[in-house]
Design a protein around this motif. Structure first.
Motif, PDB file in Angstrom:
ATOM      1  N   ASP A 125      40.169  42.748  16.894  1.00  0.00           N
ATOM      2  CA  ASP A 125      40.876  43.992  17.186  1.00  0.00           C
ATOM      3  C   ASP A 125      41.180  44.087  18.677  1.00  0.00           C
ATOM      4  OD1 ASP A 125      41.030  44.961  14.630  1.00  0.00           O
ATOM      5  OD2 ASP A 125      39.229  46.188  14.763  1.00  0.00           O
ATOM      6  N   LEU A 126      40.192  43.731  19.498  1.00  0.00           N
ATOM      7  CA  LEU A 126      40.304  43.920  20.941  1.00  0.00           C
ATOM      8  C   LEU A 126      41.121  42.843  21.630  1.00  0.00           C
ATOM      9  CD1 LEU A 126      36.651  45.046  21.743  1.00  0.00           C
ATOM     10  CD2 LEU A 126      38.701  46.467  21.780  1.00  0.00           C
ATOM     11  N   PHE A 127      40.983  41.596  21.174  1.00  0.00           N
ATOM     12  CA  PHE A 127      41.574  40.482  21.913  1.00  0.00           C
ATOM     13  C   PHE A 127      42.642  39.713  21.151  1.00  0.00           C
ATOM     14  CE2 PHE A 127      37.197  41.004  23.501  1.00  0.00           C
ATOM     15  CZ  PHE A 127      37.491  41.324  24.821  1.00  0.00           C
ATOM     16  N   GLY A 128      42.902  40.061  19.913  1.00  0.00           N
ATOM     17  CA  GLY A 128      43.838  39.276  19.136  1.00  0.00           C
ATOM     18  C   GLY A 128      43.164  38.003  18.656  1.00  0.00           C
ATOM     19  N   ARG A 129      43.904  36.898  18.653  1.00  0.00           N
ATOM     20  CA  ARG A 129      43.331  35.644  18.182  1.00  0.00           C
ATOM     21  C   ARG A 129      42.213  35.191  19.118  1.00  0.00           C
ATOM     22  NH1 ARG A 129      46.149  29.694  17.402  1.00  0.00           N
ATOM     23  NH2 ARG A 129      44.380  28.754  16.352  1.00  0.00           N
ATOM     24  N   ILE A 130      41.068  34.831  18.544  1.00  0.00           N
ATOM     25  CA  ILE A 130      39.975  34.264  19.332  1.00  0.00           C
ATOM     26  C   ILE A 130      39.662  32.873  18.791  1.00  0.00           C
ATOM     27  CG2 ILE A 130      38.983  36.517  19.892  1.00  0.00           C
ATOM     28  CD1 ILE A 130      36.783  35.899  17.830  1.00  0.00           C
ATOM     29  N   VAL A 131      39.073  32.059  19.647  1.00  0.00           N
ATOM     30  CA  VAL A 131      38.669  30.709  19.277  1.00  0.00           C
ATOM     31  C   VAL A 131      37.193  30.559  19.583  1.00  0.00           C
ATOM     32  CG1 VAL A 131      38.936  28.249  19.805  1.00  0.00           C
ATOM     33  CG2 VAL A 131      40.940  29.721  19.678  1.00  0.00           C
ATOM     34  N   ILE A 132      36.445  30.010  18.642  1.00  0.00           N
ATOM     35  CA  ILE A 132      35.022  29.770  18.850  1.00  0.00           C
ATOM     36  C   ILE A 132      34.830  28.267  18.997  1.00  0.00           C
ATOM     37  CG2 ILE A 132      32.726  29.962  17.838  1.00  0.00           C
ATOM     38  CD1 ILE A 132      33.755  32.489  16.407  1.00  0.00           C
ATOM     39  N   ALA A 133      34.378  27.852  20.157  1.00  0.00           N
ATOM     40  CA  ALA A 133      34.205  26.427  20.422  1.00  0.00           C
ATOM     41  C   ALA A 133      33.219  26.236  21.563  1.00  0.00           C
ATOM     42  CB  ALA A 133      35.538  25.777  20.779  1.00  0.00           C
ATOM     43  N   GLU A 134      32.523  25.106  21.525  1.00  0.00           N
ATOM     44  CA  GLU A 134      31.544  24.773  22.566  1.00  0.00           C
ATOM     45  C   GLU A 134      30.506  25.872  22.738  1.00  0.00           C
ATOM     46  OE1 GLU A 134      33.537  23.661  26.153  1.00  0.00           O
ATOM     47  OE2 GLU A 134      34.614  22.024  25.214  1.00  0.00           O
ATOM     48  N   GLY A 135      30.157  26.540  21.636  1.00  0.00           N
ATOM     49  CA  GLY A 135      29.123  27.568  21.680  1.00  0.00           C
ATOM     50  C   GLY A 135      29.540  28.843  22.386  1.00  0.00           C
ATOM     51  N   ALA A 136      30.837  29.121  22.461  1.00  0.00           N
ATOM     52  CA  ALA A 136      31.309  30.319  23.165  1.00  0.00           C
ATOM     53  C   ALA A 136      32.512  30.900  22.433  1.00  0.00           C
ATOM     54  CB  ALA A 136      31.680  29.981  24.610  1.00  0.00           C
ATOM     55  N   VAL A 137      32.792  32.177  22.734  1.00  0.00           N
ATOM     56  CA  VAL A 137      33.969  32.852  22.207  1.00  0.00           C
ATOM     57  C   VAL A 137      35.051  32.831  23.286  1.00  0.00           C
ATOM     58  CG1 VAL A 137      34.897  35.042  21.373  1.00  0.00           C
ATOM     59  CG2 VAL A 137      32.591  34.356  20.730  1.00  0.00           C
ATOM     60  N   TRP A 138      36.236  32.309  22.932  1.00  0.00           N
ATOM     61  CA  TRP A 138      37.338  32.190  23.875  1.00  0.00           C
ATOM     62  C   TRP A 138      38.471  33.133  23.466  1.00  0.00           C
ATOM     63  CZ3 TRP A 138      37.423  28.298  27.830  1.00  0.00           C
ATOM     64  CH2 TRP A 138      36.316  27.446  27.822  1.00  0.00           C
ATOM     65  N   PHE A 139      39.151  33.722  24.464  1.00  0.00           N
ATOM     66  CA  PHE A 139      40.324  34.550  24.197  1.00  0.00           C
ATOM     67  C   PHE A 139      41.360  34.302  25.289  1.00  0.00           C
ATOM     68  CE2 PHE A 139      37.871  37.048  27.146  1.00  0.00           C
ATOM     69  CZ  PHE A 139      38.808  37.712  27.923  1.00  0.00           C
ATOM     70  N   TYR A 140      42.601  34.617  24.969  1.00  0.00           N
ATOM     71  CA  TYR A 140      43.694  34.411  25.914  1.00  0.00           C
ATOM     72  C   TYR A 140      43.943  35.701  26.675  1.00  0.00           C
ATOM     73  CZ  TYR A 140      48.190  32.836  27.749  1.00  0.00           C
ATOM     74  OH  TYR A 140      49.216  32.471  28.579  1.00  0.00           O
ATOM     75  N   ASN A 141      43.874  35.666  28.003  1.00  0.00           N
ATOM     76  CA  ASN A 141      44.008  36.883  28.799  1.00  0.00           C
ATOM     77  C   ASN A 141      45.405  37.079  29.373  1.00  0.00           C
ATOM     78  OD1 ASN A 141      44.225  35.065  30.885  1.00  0.00           O
ATOM     79  ND2 ASN A 141      42.359  35.691  31.943  1.00  0.00           N
ATOM     80  N   GLY A 142      46.355  36.320  28.855  1.00  0.00           N
ATOM     81  CA  GLY A 142      47.725  36.441  29.334  1.00  0.00           C
ATOM     82  C   GLY A 142      48.122  35.345  30.295  1.00  0.00           C
ATOM     83  N   MET A 143      47.095  34.657  30.879  1.00  0.00           N
ATOM     84  CA  MET A 143      47.376  33.566  31.807  1.00  0.00           C
ATOM     85  C   MET A 143      46.677  32.282  31.389  1.00  0.00           C
ATOM     86  SD  MET A 143      47.213  35.650  35.415  1.00  0.00           S
ATOM     87  CE  MET A 143      45.757  36.586  34.936  1.00  0.00           C
ATOM     88  N   LEU A 144      45.472  32.406  30.856  1.00  0.00           N
ATOM     89  CA  LEU A 144      44.735  31.230  30.418  1.00  0.00           C
ATOM     90  C   LEU A 144      43.683  31.627  29.387  1.00  0.00           C
ATOM     91  CD1 LEU A 144      41.841  31.608  32.053  1.00  0.00           C
ATOM     92  CD2 LEU A 144      43.131  30.659  33.933  1.00  0.00           C
TER      93      LEU A 144
END
Length: 519
Positions: free
Chosen positions: A391-410
């Protein structure tokens, strides 16, 4: 027809607060005056009031004898009498006239005139009413055309006093301010021939995207807001600001839609995570909030929290698939504080915490203020946390033991503390037990670790992340290589590297540079 008029006046009196809210006015307390909600009235000294005994609205911009609430709706929305009655029905849920009836606007003390269309000569009152409605429609179209022409000549915010105001006065650093709905006008006017002043302009559009109004926050040439004798910022409106919303588009297309009363509050929300921001330019109303699914946020001033909770319940009832939240600032900041006050007092991290900790509101008032689960298992909590993050970040990716999200630049890693706080919100959540009772979730450190482990197994996608990181690393490595090999040319060193390049990525980029140099 006299009974019809009496029915209309009864409905007006019974639902006065709802109708007042629909035109942007506050509920009437006694005979106290408030600022006029009509967009064409620059009411610097509050002169608007509703008399519940007479059932009439009074203001210096109206006739001395006052007008009915139906007339007020008609003026605020640019509607003819029949459409205004239909609007009253929609606002109150009451039936005023039966299907097929066509009431005419009543004169003082008498009911609407009758007469069937096409049956005999045209009633002079019918002709007069038709001419009046046609004139009102043309007048509204003329005002909207003038507003649209003025907006077309305005400037984007970057490099203007309006940007100075938002960045330096309101503390909105680190977010994109280039939105079509926000403009700068060095010569803002609220009406043709009116006084010209520099202003931050919020552009109001209807559901079809047509410009219907605008509101200017008056500034000086240095970006400081002009204030009235009571210390309030001077804001002037043109067109029909109650007919639409200021839509600050979400460029990352995440699922959250957040409603706020002012553009500064809405922009502050973007510091927490991407969202579609819709600004009401007045009290938030339930009829403004439309959405079938996803996360809906209502950002409340501290003195309007209960009102916003009531609206949230209505919205939740109308949108069963939506997750409706009310976002507030700590009460310690004052009765009228909002998210922007929180930003200026406690910083960006506090804004993110306020959004993460927003209370979810359901259609019916619940006995418990805690989350309610179906099973209470760690896996269910992990699923709910994943839902919240998306809901908060849109698409997220879970990899390398962490939650990743796109902040508009990276692509970047979600702060570990923020992830833990999202899980901790389920402390005290209740769930039904097999015996018919209610169980309660206790979030301990071991349960946090268990939920995180389950979350990490939900959507692991190392391949996707490897591709994204390779693109990002090559870009950063190229920048670092040039900066290292030609510092004199760029007059740049690594200590001034932009804050949006994560330290671990910079280290990997430097490693790539060394590898390239060795090669």
């Amino acid at each position: 027809m006299k009974k019809l008029t009496e029915r209309l006046r009864t409905v007006e009196k019974s639902h006065a607060d709802k109708i007042l809210a629909a035109i942007g006015a506050k509920p009437q307390i006694g005979k106290r005056h408030q600022r006029c909600p009509f967009s064409d009235h620059e009411d610097r000294n509050p002169s608007f009031r509703y008399d519940p005994d007479a059932g009439l609205v009074y203001c210096t911009c109206l006739e001395e004898q006052g007008c009915s609430l139906t007339d007020a709706i008609s003026r605020a929305r640019g509607l003819d009498f029949q459409a205004a009655v239909r609007e009253i029905e929609a606002i109150t849920g009451e039936t005023i006239f039966e299907e097929g009836q066509h009431p005419k606007e009543p004169n003082a003390g008498e009911g609407p005139k009758s007469g069937k269309e096409g049956a005999g000569p045209v009633d002079p009152i019918d002709a007069q009413e038709h001419a009046k409605n046609e004139a009102a429609t043309k007048d509204k179209a003329k005002k909207m055309a003038w507003v649209q022409d003025r907006v077309a000549k305005m400037q984007p915010l970057p490099g203007t006093p309006a940007e100075e105001y938002l960045r330096k006065v309101r503390g909105l650093v680190g977010i994109d301010l280039e939105h079509h709905a926000l403009r700068y006008a060095p010569d803002f006017q609220c009406k043709p021939g009116g006084k010209k002043s520099p202003a931050l302009v919020a552009v109001v559009t209807d559901d079809d995207g047509h410009i219907v109004g605008m509101q200017g926050t008056i500034l000086n040439r240095n970006g400081q807001p002009i204030r009235d004798d009571n210390g309030r910022k001077v804001k002037l409106s043109a067109g029909f600001v109650g007919d639409g919303l200021v839509r600050i588009r979400n460029k990352l297309s995440t699922g959250t839609v957040a409603f706020a009363e002012g553009p500064e509050t809405g922009l502050t929300r973007l510091l927490a995570s991407p969202a579609e921001i819709r600004v009401c330019l007045g009290p938030i109303r339930a009829d403004m909030i439309k959405g079938n699914a996803g996360r809906i946020e209502i950002i409340a001033y501290n003195d309007k929290v209960q009102h916003c909770r009531q609206i949230a319940r209505v919205v939740a009832a109308d949108n069963p698939k939506a997750r409706v939240h009310v976002v507030t600032a700590p009460v310690s900041l004052g009765d009228t504080a909002d998210l922007n006050d929180l930003l200026q007092d406690m910083g960006t991290r506090a804004v993110a915490d306020a959004v993460d900790d927003a209370d979810r509101v359901f259609a019916r008032k619940r006995r418990s203020v805690f989350e309610q689960l179906e099973r209470g298992s760690d896996e269910e909590i992990a699923d709910r946390v994943l839902e919240t993050l998306e809901d908060l970040f849109g698409r997220i990716v879970i990899a390398e033991g962490a939650v990743w999200f796109y902040n508009g630049m990276l692509w970047t890693v979600l702060n570990e503390n923020r992830l833990t706080r999202t899980i901790a919100r389920f402390d005290g959540a209740t769930f039904p037990t097999p015996g018919g009772g209610r169980g309660e979730v206790k979030i301990t450190w071991s349960k946090v670790k268990s939920v995180k482990a389950l979350l990490m197994s939900k959507r692991e996608d190392d391949g996707f992340l490897t591709m994204c990181l390779w693109v990002s690393h090559v870009t950063v490595a190229s920048f670092a290589l040039i900066a290292i090999q030609a510092p004199a040319c760029l007059n740049h060193d690594l200590s001034h590297t932009r804050g949006d390049i994560a330290p671990d990525m910079l280290c990997e980029a430097l490693g790539l540079c060394r590898m390239l140099n060795r090669a």
